[in-house]
Structure formats: C-alpha cells, structure tokens
Scaffold this motif. Structure first.
Motif, mmCIF file in Angstrom:
data_model
loop_
_atom_site.group_PDB
_atom_site.id
_atom_site.type_symbol
_atom_site.label_atom_id
_atom_site.label_comp_id
_atom_site.label_asym_id
_atom_site.label_seq_id
_atom_site.Cartn_x
_atom_site.Cartn_y
_atom_site.Cartn_z
ATOM 1 N N ASN A 18 0.669 -1.843 -0.524
ATOM 2 C CA ASN A 18 0.099 0.042 -0.180
ATOM 3 C C ASN A 18 0.748 0.655 -0.251
ATOM 4 N N GLY A 19 1.835 1.498 -1.144
ATOM 5 C CA GLY A 19 2.583 2.329 -1.077
ATOM 6 C C GLY A 19 3.746 2.630 0.412
ATOM 7 N N VAL A 20 3.524 2.011 1.256
ATOM 8 C CA VAL A 20 4.429 1.978 2.368
ATOM 9 C C VAL A 20 5.675 1.615 2.474
ATOM 10 N N THR A 21 6.708 2.869 3.120
ATOM 11 C CA THR A 21 7.956 2.418 3.161
ATOM 12 C C THR A 21 8.933 2.540 4.228
ATOM 13 N N ASP A 22 10.036 2.147 4.092
ATOM 14 C CA ASP A 22 10.440 2.164 5.193
ATOM 15 C C ASP A 22 12.000 1.495 5.089
ATOM 16 N N GLU A 23 13.112 1.555 5.740
ATOM 17 C CA GLU A 23 14.217 1.890 5.828
ATOM 18 C C GLU A 23 14.463 0.015 6.256
ATOM 19 N N ALA A 24 15.090 -0.184 5.094
ATOM 20 C CA ALA A 24 15.551 -1.319 4.837
ATOM 21 C C ALA A 24 15.806 -2.636 6.391
ATOM 22 N N ALA A 25 16.670 -1.674 6.446
ATOM 23 C CA ALA A 25 17.130 -2.359 8.367
ATOM 24 C C ALA A 25 15.854 -2.735 9.226
ATOM 25 N N ARG A 26 15.295 -2.381 8.787
ATOM 26 C CA ARG A 26 13.943 -2.430 9.891
ATOM 27 C C ARG A 26 13.143 -3.663 9.541
ATOM 28 N N VAL A 27 13.254 -4.007 8.406
ATOM 29 C CA VAL A 27 11.860 -5.527 7.549
ATOM 30 C C VAL A 27 12.441 -6.616 8.599
ATOM 31 N N PRO A 28 14.028 -6.606 9.461
ATOM 32 C CA PRO A 28 13.833 -8.119 9.694
ATOM 33 C C PRO A 28 13.011 -7.937 11.058
ATOM 34 N N PHE A 29 13.076 -6.925 12.031
ATOM 35 C CA PHE A 29 12.150 -6.246 13.030
ATOM 36 C C PHE A 29 10.856 -6.864 12.724
ATOM 37 N N ARG A 30 10.520 -6.170 11.447
ATOM 38 C CA ARG A 30 8.511 -6.597 11.479
ATOM 39 C C ARG A 30 8.527 -7.948 10.617
ATOM 40 N N ARG A 31 9.765 -8.848 10.535
ATOM 41 C CA ARG A 31 9.548 -10.095 9.836
ATOM 42 C C ARG A 31 9.631 -10.555 11.483
ATOM 43 N N TRP A 32 10.769 -10.677 12.522
ATOM 44 C CA TRP A 32 9.884 -10.883 14.382
ATOM 45 C C TRP A 32 8.990 -10.992 14.326
ATOM 46 N N GLY A 33 8.278 -9.512 14.542
ATOM 47 C CA GLY A 33 7.076 -9.334 15.034
ATOM 48 C C GLY A 33 5.729 -10.071 13.288
ATOM 49 N N GLU A 34 6.167 -10.268 13.418
ATOM 50 C CA GLU A 34 5.149 -11.371 12.442
ATOM 51 C C GLU A 34 5.048 -12.972 12.881
ATOM 52 N N VAL A 35 6.265 -13.663 13.531
ATOM 53 C CA VAL A 35 6.416 -14.324 13.472
ATOM 54 C C VAL A 35 5.974 -15.039 14.658
ATOM 55 N N GLU A 36 6.443 -13.520 15.744
ATOM 56 C CA GLU A 36 5.670 -13.915 17.659
ATOM 57 C C GLU A 36 4.485 -13.607 17.093
ATOM 58 N N HIS A 60 1.887 -14.377 15.622
ATOM 59 C CA HIS A 60 0.856 -15.051 14.828
ATOM 60 C C HIS A 60 1.368 -16.114 15.040
ATOM 61 N N HIS A 61 2.719 -16.342 16.271
ATOM 62 C CA HIS A 61 2.928 -17.711 16.707
ATOM 63 C C HIS A 61 1.321 -18.071 17.803
ATOM 64 N N VAL A 62 1.565 -16.403 18.772
ATOM 65 C CA VAL A 62 0.166 -16.574 19.867
ATOM 66 C C VAL A 62 -0.760 -16.797 19.064
ATOM 67 N N ASP A 63 -1.214 -15.645 17.991
ATOM 68 C CA ASP A 63 -2.304 -16.213 16.756
ATOM 69 C C ASP A 63 -2.957 -17.344 16.962
ATOM 70 N N LEU A 64 -1.807 -18.888 16.950
ATOM 71 C CA LEU A 64 -2.498 -20.083 16.959
ATOM 72 C C LEU A 64 -3.067 -20.580 17.884
ATOM 73 N N GLY A 65 -2.537 -19.926 19.009
ATOM 74 C CA GLY A 65 -3.766 -20.578 20.493
ATOM 75 C C GLY A 65 -3.141 -21.898 20.917
ATOM 76 N N ILE A 66 -1.810 -22.353 20.514
ATOM 77 C CA ILE A 66 -1.345 -24.058 20.679
ATOM 78 C C ILE A 66 -0.451 -23.466 22.566
ATOM 79 N N GLY A 67 -0.371 -22.183 22.939
ATOM 80 C CA GLY A 67 -0.190 -22.516 24.030
ATOM 81 C C GLY A 67 1.207 -21.299 24.070
ATOM 82 N N TYR A 68 1.218 -20.503 23.403
ATOM 83 C CA TYR A 68 2.137 -19.481 22.907
ATOM 84 C C TYR A 68 1.889 -18.114 23.689
ATOM 85 N N ASP A 69 1.862 -17.336 24.429
ATOM 86 C CA ASP A 69 0.491 -16.136 24.096
ATOM 87 C C ASP A 69 2.116 -14.886 24.699
#
Length: 228
Positions: free
Chosen positions: A115-133, A135-144
């Motif tokens: 959607n046209g959002v831009t960022d510094e490349a160095a911030r992309v790994p943190f964005r991926r870290w957020g996705e993993v953390e 969505h692990h919670v979203d699975l509802g399998i004991g990780y909160d």
C-alpha cells in the motif's frame, strides 16, 4: 540505531520455537479456528510462509505481493495443506528470508512494502520478527503474549505507537508500561489520556489482540484504535 543482524538472529530463534511448537500438532488441529476471526491455524501458517517470501521480494526490490487479491488467494489455497507440507513450507521460506538477510546489502536503503508504505531496509527483519511472534500467539497453542521476549514487547510498543501517531481519529495518548513511555494519536501539547499496563497487555491492545480490559486510564476509557 537498528541492528538488522541482531534482529535477523531474533527472527531465526523465534522461527525455530514456532516450528517446534507446530510440529507437535496434527492435521485436524490445523483445521481448527485460530484466534484470528475467520482464519484457521492453517491460514495463519500459510500467511507466515507467504509473508517470508513477500519480505524477500521487498529486500530484493520487487513488489511485496503481486496484488492484494493474489495475497489472499495464496493464503486461502495454502490453508488446508497437511502438517508436513505446512512445516516444509515454513522452513523453506524462513531459510530463504534468512539467506537474503545474510547477503551483503545496503541496509540504509529505502524499500517499499504494501500500500505504498516505505521503510528503511534495516527495519524489515524486525517486521518479520513481529509476524512470527504475534502469529505464534494467534495459533492458540500455548504461546501467549507474556511468553514473548521483553525486548520485542518494548520495541513493538514503540513501533505500534508510531503507526498511530498523528492519526486524526486517535486522541493524543500517552502509553506507559511503568518504565517506558510513548505518545501517539493526534498532535497535542499535552496528552488527552494516559494508558498504563503491563508490556504484554499494551502490545495486545495496540496490536488488536486484546480488548485492553487489563489496562488502566486516567480518562473516560481506552481510545478506540483503527485496525492495523
């Protein structure tokens, strides 16, 4: 200053934890609802795999997704896959993201996301870290949210507060976990409301994962946040 190498290592650690947890499931449990409305656990896993590929695209200068419709179709198509296929896809896409992150690159360059959002490349790994953390919670399998590393919770609070900063529909708000403080919402000389709580509860509210009932305010109630 963002340390992309540190964040890449954190992504790897969080991914290994996720893969280990998912490996304990079975095909039937993947078809059960996740904590995200309308998505099964299979949808969450398909999204995580496709997001890894999408962020590889971002780092390599291609569009993140071909289109919003293609993104949604890929998640829907991948949701019903059996556990072994989901795990293999998660592992392979995580490895591709890690290899891309390890390649020599100018990490100060600007990259384009959705959607046209831009960022510094160095911030992309943190964005991926957020996705993993998250969505692990979203699975509802004991990780909160309380199981997520404290460093991530602090930085995610800052990241999400920045996303709502200047938003005309969010009142000027001070957010604090008792140690750190952030501001968000409409520009103002003084905040209209202060929201206080534990780091996990603040991230849960800011990320739309909790209703904020565990938080306290000095106003008439919690500000209503727009969807991420």
């Amino acid at each position: 200053m963002i340390d992309h190498a540190h964040d890449l290592a954190c992504v790897h650690g969080a991914t290994e934890l996720l893969l280990h947890a998912v490996a304990q499931l079975d095909n039937a449990s993947l078809a059960e609802p996740s904590r995200l409305p309308g998505w099964s656990r299979g949808h969450v896993l398909a999204h995580l795999a496709r997001n890894a590929d999408a962020l590889v695209n971002v780092l390599e200068g291609r569009p993140m997704y071909a289109s919003a419709e293609a993104r949604d179709a890929d998640i829907e198509d991948g949701a019903a896959r059996p556990l072994d296929v989901q795990l293999a896809d998660l592992r392979e896409t995580a490895d591709r993201f890690r290899a891309t992150g390890d390649a020599p690159a100018d990490w100060t360059r600007t990259v384009e996301l959705r959607n046209g959002v831009t960022d510094e490349a160095a911030r992309v790994p943190f964005r991926r870290w957020g996705e993993v953390e998250l969505h692990h919670v979203d699975l509802g399998i004991g990780y909160d949210l309380e199981d997520i590393p404290a460093e991530f919770l602090e930085r995610e609070s800052d990241f999400l507060a920045r996303r709502f900063s200047g938003h005309p529909d969010v009142p000027a708000t001070r957010i604090t976990d008792g140690t750190h403080t952030w501001t968000t919402g409409r520009p103002a000389a003084e905040p209209e409301v202060t929201v206080s709580g534990a780091p996990a509860d603040l991230v849960g509210w800011l990320a739309g994962r909790r209703d904020g009932s565990a938080l306290t305010t000095d106003g008439d109630g919690l500000p209503k946040l727009p969807p991420l």
